[in-house]
Scaffold this active site. Structure first.
Site, PDB file in Angstrom:
ATOM      1  N   TYR A   1      20.203  19.197   3.837  1.00 27.85           N
ATOM      2  CA  TYR A   1      20.458  19.468   2.425  1.00 27.85           C
ATOM      3  C   TYR A   1      19.160  19.438   1.623  1.00 27.85           C
ATOM      4  CZ  TYR A   1      22.192  18.966  -2.354  1.00 27.85           C
ATOM      5  OH  TYR A   1      22.416  19.139  -3.704  1.00 27.85           O
TER       6      TYR A   1
ATOM      7  N   ILE B   1      28.548  23.085 -13.570  1.00 27.43           N
ATOM      8  CA  ILE B   1      27.332  23.326 -14.338  1.00 27.43           C
ATOM      9  C   ILE B   1      27.165  24.806 -14.670  1.00 27.43           C
ATOM     10  CG2 ILE B   1      24.810  23.284 -14.201  1.00 27.43           C
ATOM     11  CD1 ILE B   1      25.082  20.615 -12.669  1.00 27.43           C
ATOM     12  N   GLY B   2      27.438  25.675 -13.713  1.00 28.34           N
ATOM     13  CA  GLY B   2      27.287  27.108 -13.956  1.00 28.34           C
ATOM     14  C   GLY B   2      28.155  27.594 -15.098  1.00 28.34           C
TER      15      GLY B   2
ATOM     16  N   ASP C   1      29.121  37.316  -2.966  1.00 29.01           N
ATOM     17  CA  ASP C   1      28.632  36.319  -2.018  1.00 29.01           C
ATOM     18  C   ASP C   1      27.118  36.447  -1.946  1.00 29.01           C
ATOM     19  OD1 ASP C   1      27.983  34.676   0.093  1.00 29.01           O
ATOM     20  OD2 ASP C   1      29.466  35.503   1.479  1.00 29.01           O
TER      21      ASP C   1
ATOM     22  N   LYS D   1      17.636  22.484  -0.743  1.00 32.42           N
ATOM     23  CA  LYS D   1      17.390  22.378  -2.187  1.00 32.42           C
ATOM     24  C   LYS D   1      15.895  22.497  -2.495  1.00 32.42           C
ATOM     25  CE  LYS D   1      19.935  22.052  -4.965  1.00 32.42           C
ATOM     26  NZ  LYS D   1      20.746  23.089  -5.683  1.00 32.42           N
TER      27      LYS D   1
ATOM     28  N   LYS E   1      32.785  33.254  -5.684  1.00 31.95           N
ATOM     29  CA  LYS E   1      33.655  33.699  -4.588  1.00 31.95           C
ATOM     30  C   LYS E   1      35.121  33.417  -4.863  1.00 31.95           C
ATOM     31  CE  LYS E   1      32.591  33.224  -0.327  1.00 31.95           C
ATOM     32  NZ  LYS E   1      32.322  32.568   0.967  1.00 31.95           N
TER      33      LYS E   1
ATOM     34  N   SER F   1      31.857  29.867 -11.699  1.00 28.53           N
ATOM     35  CA  SER F   1      33.295  29.652 -11.815  1.00 28.53           C
ATOM     36  C   SER F   1      33.671  28.295 -12.405  1.00 28.53           C
ATOM     37  CB  SER F   1      33.970  29.773 -10.434  1.00 28.53           C
ATOM     38  OG  SER F   1      33.721  31.033  -9.870  1.00 28.53           O
TER      39      SER F   1
ATOM     40  N   GLY G   1      27.394  31.184  -9.144  1.00 34.79           N
ATOM     41  CA  GLY G   1      28.188  29.960  -9.119  1.00 34.79           C
ATOM     42  C   GLY G   1      28.724  29.629 -10.502  1.00 34.79           C
TER      43      GLY G   1
END
Length: 273
Positions: free
Chosen positions: A164, A17-18, A70, A168, A37, A14, A12
């Site tokens: 959710y 936070i990543g 992915d 998590k 992705k 892109s 992640g």
């Protein structure tokens, strides 16, 4: 423990936070592999893995590998790991940041949304970690860092968005288990979670729009906290569920005002805290 020439794989990566973590670690001289992705511009999402790679390269020494992948696919995960090792010679750090969010109630949630969250958040985190472990065993100061919350069995967090929360907490349970399982190999496994909402696409598009963005901090605060965790000796710092504020305060940083999107607004505490 310096990060010069260490190889960091970030899912992640892109945007949000990543990407901020990737930029911060690149400034320390790390080699960065980012997985995402988004290979073509998206009308509602900022950037692609390639534009993110350009920013990361500019911040560091240019040692960046953008990888289309992915995390729901074990074949894609293995290809990402293989490509990273082929490019940089190994993996020292894994950051499981890729995540999907949907705060629908149990009655409203569609099965495909449930599958998406659990496929990315839990399954992806588990099997990406699994694929990296053989390489982390060879590293000098190996770390796994998940962007997931402290485990809190308060029913309040389950009643509002059960699916959710399950996904998590699944990421956090991976940390709980791996920290103990990987101790003999001196591989650290920790979780990091923001104390306040963070100005990301998820907050903008799904949670509260500009109203909440103005009451959030920038992703750079999480990136700075991640840096300090990943510098710790892996055999001493494992099995923790950190918040960004907690980490930075321990480093003697107490003024967080520069991270506020709007210093005039009261900050909004993040979910699960």
């Amino acid at each position: 423990m310096l990060l010069e020439n260490k190889t960091v794989l970030i899912t992640g990566g892109s945007r949000g936070i990543g990407k901020s973590i990737a930029i911060r670690l690149a400034k320390e001289g790390a080699n960065i592999a980012i997985v995402g992705k988004t290979t073509e511009p998206h009308p509602k999402l900022e950037g692609t893995i390639f534009t993110a790679a350009e920013e990361i390269a500019a911040a560091g020494k240019g040692n960046v590998l953008p990888l289309a992948g992915d995390v729901r696919s074990e074949e894609s995960i293995q290809q990402v790991v293989n490509d990273t090792v082929a490019k940089f010679g190994g993996i020292d750090i894994l950051v499981n940041n890729a995540s999907a969010i949907n705060l629908s109630s149990t009655e409203q949630l569609e099965p495909k949304r449930w599958d998406l969250m659990h496929g990315i958040n839990v399954r992806g985190t588990f099997f990406m970690s699994q694929a990296c472990i053989p390489h982390l065993k060879k590293a000098i100061n190996p770390h796994i860092l998940n962007l997931s919350p402290p485990l809190n069995m308060d029913p309040n967090w389950f009643s509002k968005h059960l699916a959710y929360t399950m996904s998590k907490y699944g990421m956090s349970m991976v940390i709980l288990g791996l920290a103990e399982e990987l101790k003999p190999h001196r591989i650290a496994a920790n979780a990091l979670w923001p104390a306040t909402t963070i100005a990301t696409a998820a907050v903008q598009n799904l949670l509260g729009g500009d109203f909440l963005i103005q009451r959030s901090r920038t992703p750079e605060i999480v990136a700075e906290a991640a840096l300090h965790i990943l510098k710790q000796p892996s055999f001493e710092c494992t099995g923790n569920f950190f918040t960004d504020e907690e980490v930075l305060k321990k480093e003697g940083i107490t003024d967080f005002s520069k991270y506020a999107v709007n210093p005039d607004q009261k900050l909004m505490p993040d979910l699960f805290l």
